[in-house]
Enzyme design. Sequence first.
Site, PDB file in Angstrom:
ATOM      1  CB  SER A 149       0.095-112.489 -10.346  1.00  0.00           C
ATOM      2  OG  SER A 149      -0.716-112.134  -9.269  1.00  0.00           O
ATOM      3  CB  THR A 160      -4.857-105.416 -12.062  1.00  0.00           C
ATOM      4  OG1 THR A 160      -5.495-106.507 -11.427  1.00  0.00           O
ATOM      5  CG2 THR A 160      -5.841-104.291 -12.213  1.00  0.00           C
ATOM      6  CB  THR A 165      -1.438-106.752  -6.671  1.00  0.00           C
ATOM      7  OG1 THR A 165      -2.814-107.106  -6.849  1.00  0.00           O
ATOM      8  CG2 THR A 165      -1.143-105.446  -7.367  1.00  0.00           C
ATOM      9  CG  ASP A 166      -4.381-111.347  -6.822  1.00  0.00           C
ATOM     10  OD1 ASP A 166      -4.585-110.310  -6.164  1.00  0.00           O
ATOM     11  OD2 ASP A 166      -5.221-111.814  -7.617  1.00  0.00           O
TER      12      ASP A 166
HETATM   13  N1  ASP Z   1      -5.644-110.809 -10.145  1.00  0.00           N
HETATM   14  C1  ASP Z   1      -4.700-109.753 -10.436  1.00  0.00           C
HETATM   15  C2  ASP Z   1      -3.313-110.380 -10.527  1.00  0.00           C
HETATM   16  O1  ASP Z   1      -2.728-110.680  -9.519  1.00  0.00           O
HETATM   17  C3  ASP Z   1      -4.745-108.705  -9.385  1.00  0.00           C
HETATM   18  C4  ASP Z   1      -3.842-107.521  -9.600  1.00  0.00           C
HETATM   19  O2  ASP Z   1      -2.934-107.512 -10.404  1.00  0.00           O
HETATM   20  O3  ASP Z   1      -4.050-106.506  -8.882  1.00  0.00           O
HETATM   21  O4  ASP Z   1      -2.830-110.608 -11.603  1.00  0.00           O
END
Ligand code: ASP
Length: 325
Positions: A54, A12, A85-86
């Site tokens: 991710s 993100t 973050t995932d």
């Molecule tokens: N879907 C995103 C990822 O993990 C979520 C994030 O980065 O907060 O790439």
Amino acid sequence: MKKILLIATGGTIASRKTEEGLAPSITPQELLAHVPDAAALCQIHTLQPLNLDSTNIRPEHWLELARLIEDHYSAYDGFVLCHGTDTLAYTASALSYLIQHTRKPIVLTGAQRSIDEDTTDAKVNLLDALRYACAGDSGVCIVFGSHVIAGTRARKSRTKSYNAFTSLNFPDLASVHESRVVRYIPWEDQGEPVFYHKLNTRVFLLKLTPGMDPAAFAMAGQLCDGLIIESYGMGGIPHLYLEELDRLIQAGKTVVMATQVPQEGSDLSVYQVGKHVKERYHLLETYDMTLESTVTKLMWVLGQTQDQREIRRLFCQTVNYDMLF
Ligand code: ASP
């Protein structure tokens, strides 16, 4: 001035809106353009080996990232990885096993909102990560929402809020507040870094639900060399699965008992449903480890050896604060 390598992998933090939804497209140079204060902290070089949500990160990417850090290890004082973050907690755990005893900081960060948005946690997180990477000795960790969490202890516990990560069963290593780093856990120097290059990805995490079809055990067993059973509470195996468990053990699979309860960990020796299987099969258990660490540690351990004694020795050894018992 310290030299830091910024490794961008997507997520993100580096995403833009598209008709299909948010997708990563921001380059590391563009990321840095949003944090002009970083230039006063350190000299930064950038690399972008991946540009993925991710959700799409896989073990081969962990190996690629570890190799990249190894190749550049002597040229930099620290490394900052921007990551979605995932699956950030999995990557931080995997890197904790692939790069052990590193004195140089390997800091992972990300954001709940893109760095392009007016209201975002991305700029603070990136600056904090760079600041922490410049602060000296520290190993593999996550810097997010002012928290500094050991790479093996993080859990994404919120999908939307800025304080998305929690350190499970272990205190934060430090916090970063504006220009200040406050350390809670002193760094223990463990000698020279050791890099590993192999993971056995034939690891399967089976979550028990009441009455689950015993055939799931057999199928999971066929798919893996190492089975992690995510049981209930302090841990135990329902009678329904004892025959399948026996077959798995006879087939030479490594079985690790874990718990679905995130806080305080397992202790198979307490209840009859756990004690008798643990004693009969000498099962490994996770105690206070996170599931993310358990999965990646088992991949690392099974990538190094097939010998049952050595598997036990490596699995039970504490790496980057992953288990306390
Ligand atoms: N879907 C995103 C990822 O993990 C979520 C994030 O980065 O907060 O790439």
